[in-house]
Write an enzyme that holds these catalytic residues in place. Structure first.
Site, PDB file in Angstrom:
ATOM      1  CD  GLU A  74      -4.425  25.299  15.162  1.00 55.90           C
ATOM      2  OE1 GLU A  74      -3.330  24.797  15.381  1.00 55.90           O
ATOM      3  OE2 GLU A  74      -5.482  24.884  15.658  1.00 55.90           O
ATOM      4  CG  HIS A  93      -6.799  20.859  14.272  1.00 57.45           C
ATOM      5  ND1 HIS A  93      -5.809  19.981  14.662  1.00 57.45           N
ATOM      6  CD2 HIS A  93      -6.604  21.997  14.996  1.00 57.45           C
ATOM      7  CE1 HIS A  93      -5.051  20.569  15.581  1.00 57.45           C
ATOM      8  NE2 HIS A  93      -5.510  21.785  15.806  1.00 57.45           N
ATOM      9  CG  HIS A  95      -6.281  20.990  20.536  1.00 56.87           C
ATOM     10  ND1 HIS A  95      -6.052  22.231  21.078  1.00 56.87           N
ATOM     11  CD2 HIS A  95      -5.904  21.079  19.242  1.00 56.87           C
ATOM     12  CE1 HIS A  95      -5.559  23.045  20.145  1.00 56.87           C
ATOM     13  NE2 HIS A  95      -5.469  22.375  19.016  1.00 56.87           N
ATOM     14  CE1 TYR A 114      -9.397  -5.354  14.091  1.00 59.50           C
ATOM     15  CE2 TYR A 114      -9.798  -4.414  11.929  1.00 59.50           C
ATOM     16  CZ  TYR A 114     -10.277  -4.887  13.138  1.00 59.50           C
ATOM     17  OH  TYR A 114     -11.621  -4.889  13.377  1.00 59.50           O
ATOM     18  CG  HIS A 156      -1.249  21.232  17.979  1.00 61.23           C
ATOM     19  ND1 HIS A 156      -0.840  22.173  17.069  1.00 61.23           N
ATOM     20  CD2 HIS A 156      -2.585  21.423  18.118  1.00 61.23           C
ATOM     21  CE1 HIS A 156      -1.866  22.925  16.706  1.00 61.23           C
ATOM     22  NE2 HIS A 156      -2.922  22.480  17.329  1.00 61.23           N
ATOM     23  CE1 TYR A 209     -16.079  -4.379   8.204  1.00 64.31           C
ATOM     24  CE2 TYR A 209     -16.091  -1.981   8.317  1.00 64.31           C
ATOM     25  CZ  TYR A 209     -16.402  -3.212   8.862  1.00 64.31           C
ATOM     26  OH  TYR A 209     -17.036  -3.255  10.074  1.00 64.31           O
TER      27      TYR A 209
HETATM   28 ZN   LIG Z   1      -4.849  23.168  17.160  1.00 64.91          ZN
END
Ligand SMILES: [Zn+2]
Length: 219
Positions: A74, A93, A95, A114, A156, A209
């Site tokens: 990926e 990334h 899952h 929020y 995904h 913040y």
């Molecule tokens: Zn993936």
């Protein structure tokens, strides 16, 4: 400024942390961080526990990889995000279960809470489904991340970005928490959402913040 070796260690630590914090299982996720003229990224198909710094792939912005192992399948969306987003230093990334479950309905996360503003805007978008590793997936992800730090990928998972690996991982965890709460809220119907005016107020407050005045602390 961290050394490349130090950043390789940080990539491995981030991979292990995303599994330890429950936002990923096995070796499904992948992690990258900018370095020199390109970025470091996790290799394809290697268990995080077996990773050592030499396994982490160094990529340049021509999509060429250096190192003994092939980069994550990926890598393309990591590359394309770094190419167009100067504000992004690191990408996580995953899952994660509830965000992935929500994404199977092609749904992002509206302003039902929020804290959605933590991703930088009034909502978190879901990029349309495309095969993992494809240019189409990358194009959809870059679009869904426009003016945002995170997005879902249909059928995904999640992409979270940040100014550091820590920030990107924290955001990936936050998005999973929001997806969990949104799915819970959906059990009794579509929840009302906060107004644009209110979300803009929250976004404004988030700019300052957590910033504390500098004070001398007696130890
Ligand atoms: Zn993936």
């Amino acid at each position: 400024m961290k050394t490349t070796y130090g950043l390789r260690l940080d990539v491995i630590e981030t991979c292990r942390a995303m599994n330890a914090r429950g936002v990923n299982t096995g070796k499904a996720g992948n992690v990258s961080v900018r370095v020199n003229e390109g970025y470091l990224i996790t290799p394809s198909g290697l268990a995080y526990d077996a990773m050592v710094p030499a396994h982490i792939c160094q990529m340049n912005m021509n999509g060429e990889s250096a190192g003994p192992l092939a980069p994550s399948s990926e890598w393309r969306f990591h590359h394309d995000i770094f190419a167009v987003r100067a504000d992004v230093q690191a990408i996580v990334h995953t899952h994660s279960t509830n965000a992935a479950a929500l994404s199977t309905h092609g749904r992002g996360i509206p302003a039902f809470h929020y804290m959605v503003a933590v991703a930088g805007g009034r909502d978190i978008a879901c990029a349309p489904y495309a095969t993992f590793g494809s240019q189409a997936l990358s194009d959809g992800a870059v679009k869904a991340l426009r003016e945002r730090k995170a997005c879902l990928l249909a059928h995904h998972g999640v992409i979270a970005t940040g100014a550091s690996l820590h920030e990107a991982l924290d955001l990936a965890c936050e998005v999973e928490q929001l997806a969990t709460m949104y799915l819970a809220a959906l059990r009794i119907g579509e929840p009302p959402v906060l107004s644009n005016v209110e979300m803009d107020r929250v976004l404004d407050k988030f700019k300052t913040y957590g910033q504390q005045p500098e004070v001398e602390v007696a130890l």
